[in-house]
Write a protein that holds these residues in place. Structure first.
Motif, mmCIF file in Angstrom:
data_model
loop_
_atom_site.group_PDB
_atom_site.id
_atom_site.type_symbol
_atom_site.label_atom_id
_atom_site.label_comp_id
_atom_site.label_asym_id
_atom_site.label_seq_id
_atom_site.Cartn_x
_atom_site.Cartn_y
_atom_site.Cartn_z
ATOM 1 N N TYR A 93 0.806 -1.220 0.000
ATOM 2 C CA TYR A 93 0.000 0.000 0.000
ATOM 3 C C TYR A 93 0.840 1.271 0.000
ATOM 4 O O TYR A 93 0.359 2.332 -0.364
ATOM 5 C CB TYR A 93 -1.018 0.018 1.140
ATOM 6 N N CYS A 94 2.101 1.180 0.402
ATOM 7 C CA CYS A 94 2.962 2.366 0.385
ATOM 8 C C CYS A 94 3.364 2.692 -1.044
ATOM 9 O O CYS A 94 3.937 1.838 -1.741
ATOM 10 C CB CYS A 94 4.211 2.143 1.229
ATOM 11 N N PRO A 95 3.095 3.906 -1.544
ATOM 12 C CA PRO A 95 3.425 4.256 -2.927
ATOM 13 C C PRO A 95 4.876 4.683 -3.123
ATOM 14 O O PRO A 95 5.241 5.163 -4.203
ATOM 15 C CB PRO A 95 2.475 5.419 -3.217
ATOM 16 N N ALA A 96 5.702 4.530 -2.069
ATOM 17 C CA ALA A 96 7.089 4.975 -2.173
ATOM 18 C C ALA A 96 8.092 3.882 -1.810
ATOM 19 O O ALA A 96 9.286 4.146 -1.716
ATOM 20 C CB ALA A 96 7.312 6.193 -1.263
ATOM 21 N N GLY A 97 7.636 2.657 -1.590
ATOM 22 C CA GLY A 97 8.547 1.562 -1.290
ATOM 23 C C GLY A 97 9.262 1.709 0.042
ATOM 24 O O GLY A 97 10.403 1.256 0.195
ATOM 25 N N VAL A 98 8.599 2.313 1.019
ATOM 26 C CA VAL A 98 9.222 2.518 2.329
ATOM 27 C C VAL A 98 9.375 1.212 3.096
ATOM 28 O O VAL A 98 10.377 0.982 3.769
ATOM 29 C CB VAL A 98 8.400 3.543 3.158
ATOM 30 N N TYR A 99 8.389 0.330 2.977
ATOM 31 C CA TYR A 99 8.335 -0.865 3.835
ATOM 32 C C TYR A 99 8.725 -2.116 3.053
ATOM 33 O O TYR A 99 8.220 -2.358 1.952
ATOM 34 C CB TYR A 99 6.936 -1.028 4.419
ATOM 35 N N GLU A 100 9.590 -2.928 3.655
ATOM 36 C CA GLU A 100 10.028 -4.182 3.039
ATOM 37 C C GLU A 100 9.992 -5.308 4.070
ATOM 38 O O GLU A 100 10.256 -5.079 5.252
ATOM 39 C CB GLU A 100 11.475 -4.078 2.552
ATOM 40 N N VAL A 101 9.676 -6.487 3.611
ATOM 41 C CA VAL A 101 9.916 -7.704 4.394
ATOM 42 C C VAL A 101 11.103 -8.399 3.744
ATOM 43 O O VAL A 101 11.013 -8.883 2.612
ATOM 44 C CB VAL A 101 8.687 -8.618 4.422
ATOM 45 N N VAL A 102 12.232 -8.406 4.441
ATOM 46 C CA VAL A 102 13.475 -8.958 3.906
ATOM 47 C C VAL A 102 13.615 -10.399 4.390
ATOM 48 O O VAL A 102 13.546 -10.675 5.600
ATOM 49 C CB VAL A 102 14.689 -8.119 4.365
ATOM 50 N N ARG A 103 13.816 -11.271 3.445
ATOM 51 C CA ARG A 103 13.983 -12.705 3.765
ATOM 52 C C ARG A 103 15.373 -13.147 3.344
ATOM 53 O O ARG A 103 15.757 -12.988 2.180
ATOM 54 C CB ARG A 103 12.924 -13.544 3.042
ATOM 55 N N GLU A 104 16.107 -13.682 4.287
ATOM 56 C CA GLU A 104 17.430 -14.246 4.014
ATOM 57 C C GLU A 104 17.435 -15.715 4.440
ATOM 58 O O GLU A 104 16.842 -16.075 5.458
ATOM 59 C CB GLU A 104 18.513 -13.478 4.772
#
Length: 549
Positions: A493-504
């Motif tokens: 929903y963020c139109p600026a790519g602020v939030y990420e779920v990073v999977r390693e």
């Protein structure tokens, strides 16, 4: 840090936000009494830097405030000459005729404008009258008096470390104190949100509703440009997934505003509003218009859509809420700037009357009465059922029943009464397992673009060493609650790519907040299903810098 001793400056009226509402209030206060001490505090690097609204402006607000605006050179240069409404399918369109539409939908006499430039011009008019305007001065907290009244704000605090402690170049800011404080921060302002909660101003009102509006400015082939043309669309690509639609406005210099609005009460957490916007530009009608052109700017902003029944009480001791801090957008008209200006004028007149009577720090009830019973209330009451009809019954019912209700309201009555909204936009979000994932085409780099590339066209900048202004009430919620239940919709929903779920590999998922990308749209504060994100103002001057938006 509320116990810190700061320098203080006193004014008659302190205004937070140099948008159309705040500047209108400042201008009107000085028109009524040139000796009045008035200050406007703006968090953007300059007036207009945070104004995202390539808009069609109804000039009634300017007419009431500055009747000779034409002679004074207001930047209203493009009158609307053509009005188009379309229902889109994936490969075609149906033109909706203008004749059955209620008179309020007619754009005759309106102008296609850059509201950033309009606000820059309004700031010049205010300063010529003696208003003090301080850009780059974010207001980080309210100052309360002994009796619980709002008596000022803290502005200009800089130099905190990421953990919130004072850094080596810390500046504590100043207290700007006033007999009255006007909050004109725009949609979901952090101080207005605090005031509404503290004084329970939404008691007995419907929940506020919102949309996310995204916009690009394009320079197009002169042969395709039609200065003064206004087009609105509904239907594809959203379909039944969400309410919303688009706008395409042809302004001067072969430029067009291409915008897309998604109502934030959508149920499917897999929905990706930004990618719906990018997909929209591949519709044959839009693609043909933009082919051979270039995108020159991008931005995004939440829009208040609750209307008449969602407006909270607008006054509390010492403070008044103006414009979109209340929610004064006429949803079917996609217009709110005229009401913002009228609200600023009304607040100024109420404050002037109170100050002349020797009052201060009380409730400006005359302002509340004027908004609800005057021109603003009449404008919003006519269209109050369009949004809830759309939300409850879909696009077709909104067009048919909403159009009928607007016609009857034009005649002075409504067979539907006032329909409620029900849930908040956050509560409308359903678990991910109830919905199918949505596959979006990859941006082609010509008509459609990835988020981070587009954010670079908003000229957004944040000092990285400051505290993150996107605060998590509970840091565990994104991964422990939102990810398994809602597939963590902040990723989309963020139109600026602020939030990420990073999977390693071999590690637990990690929730990352890239606050440097934030364009201050406030969508996260609104749509997060756990209501775990609190948007607060970053230090002054940070955020987008829209040149002509």
């Amino acid at each position: 840090m509320s116990d810190m001793t700061r320098e203080a400056m006193e004014y008659d009226v302190v205004i937070v936000g140099a948008g159309p509402a705040g500047l209108s209030a400042a201008i009107r206060l000085k028109q009524l009494d040139p000796s009045r001490e008035v200050v406007v505090l703006e968090k953007g690097s300059e007036v207009g830097a945070h104004i995202l609204s390539g808009a069609v402006l109804d000039p009634c607000g300017l007419d009431a405030l500055i009747p000779d605006w034409k002679e004074k050179g207001a930047p209203l240069n493009t009158p609307v000459r053509q009005d188009n409404f379309y229902l889109l399918g994936e490969g075609g369109k149906i033109r909706v005729p203008n004749w059955p539409m209620p008179p309020l939908m007619n754009n005759h006499g309106n102008y296609i404008v850059s509201m950033g430039n309009v606000c820059r011009w309004m700031a010049e008019q205010a300063e010529a009258l003696g208003v003090e305007i301080f850009p780059g001065m974010a207001c980080s907290e309210l100052v309360y008096g002994e009796n619980g009244e709002v008596k000022g704000v803290v502005a200009g605090e800089f130099g905190k470390n990421p953990d919130g402690t004072p850094g080596p170049a810390y500046e504590p800011g100043m207290e700007l104190l006033g007999k009255y404080v006007f909050l004109s921060e725009g949609v979901r302002g952090s101080l207005a949100k605090e005031v509404i909660a503290k004084y329970d101003l939404s008691a007995g009102k419907e929940p506020q509703k919102f949309g996310i509006g995204m916009k690009e400015i394009w320079e197009i082939d002169p042969a395709k440009h039609n200065e003064g043309e206004v087009s609105h669309t509904m239907g594809w690509p959203l379909g039944k997934n969400a309410g919303g639609g688009s706008f395409i406005y042809h302004l001067e210099n072969n430029q067009v505003y291409v915008g897309f609005v998604v109502h934030l009460n959508y149920k499917n957490p897999h929905l990706y509003p930004y990618m719906e916007f990018q997909r929209f530009k591949h519709h044959p009608m839009v693609a043909e218009l933009l082919k051979g052109g270039k995108r020159v700017a991008y931005g995004a902003r939440a829009i208040s859509e609750g209307g008449f029944q969602s407006m909270p009480k607008m006054v509390a001791p010492g403070v008044a809420l103006l414009g979109c801090s209340v929610g004064m957008v006429n949803v079917p008209r996609i217009k709110g700037n005229h009401n913002a200006m009228l609200s600023g004028k009304a607040a100024a007149e109420a404050a002037h009357k109170a100050l002349e009577a020797g009052r201060g720090s009380d409730e400006l009830n005359d302002y509340e009465t004027e908004v609800r019973d005057g021109a603003i209330g009449k404008d919003l009451k006519k269209v109050r059922n369009v949004k809830p009809l759309w939300s409850k019954f879909g696009l077709g019912a909104s067009l048919a029943l909403g159009g009928f209700d607007m016609w009857t309201n034009t005649l002075g009555f409504s067979l539907l009464g006032t329909i409620g909204h029900g849930k908040t936009d956050a509560e409308a979000t359903e678990p991910a397992d109830k919905h199918k994932d949505i596959a979006y085409p990859k941006p082609d780099g010509k008509l459609s673009f990835d988020r981070l590339t587009n954010v670079s066209f908003s000229m957004t900048n944040h000092e990285e060493s400051q505290p993150c202004h996107l605060q998590l009430k509970d840091p565990s919620v994104p991964i422990d609650v939102n990810l398994p239940k809602f597939d963590e919709p902040a990723q989309r929903y963020c139109p600026a790519g602020v939030y990420e779920v990073v999977r390693e590999e071999g590690k637990e998922p990690k929730f990352v907040i890239n606050f440097q990308n934030c364009v201050h749209c406030k969508t996260c504060d609104i749509k997060d299903p756990s209501q775990n994100i609190n948007w607060v103002t970053p230090q002054g001057g940070d955020g987008p810098n829209y040149p002509n938006m």
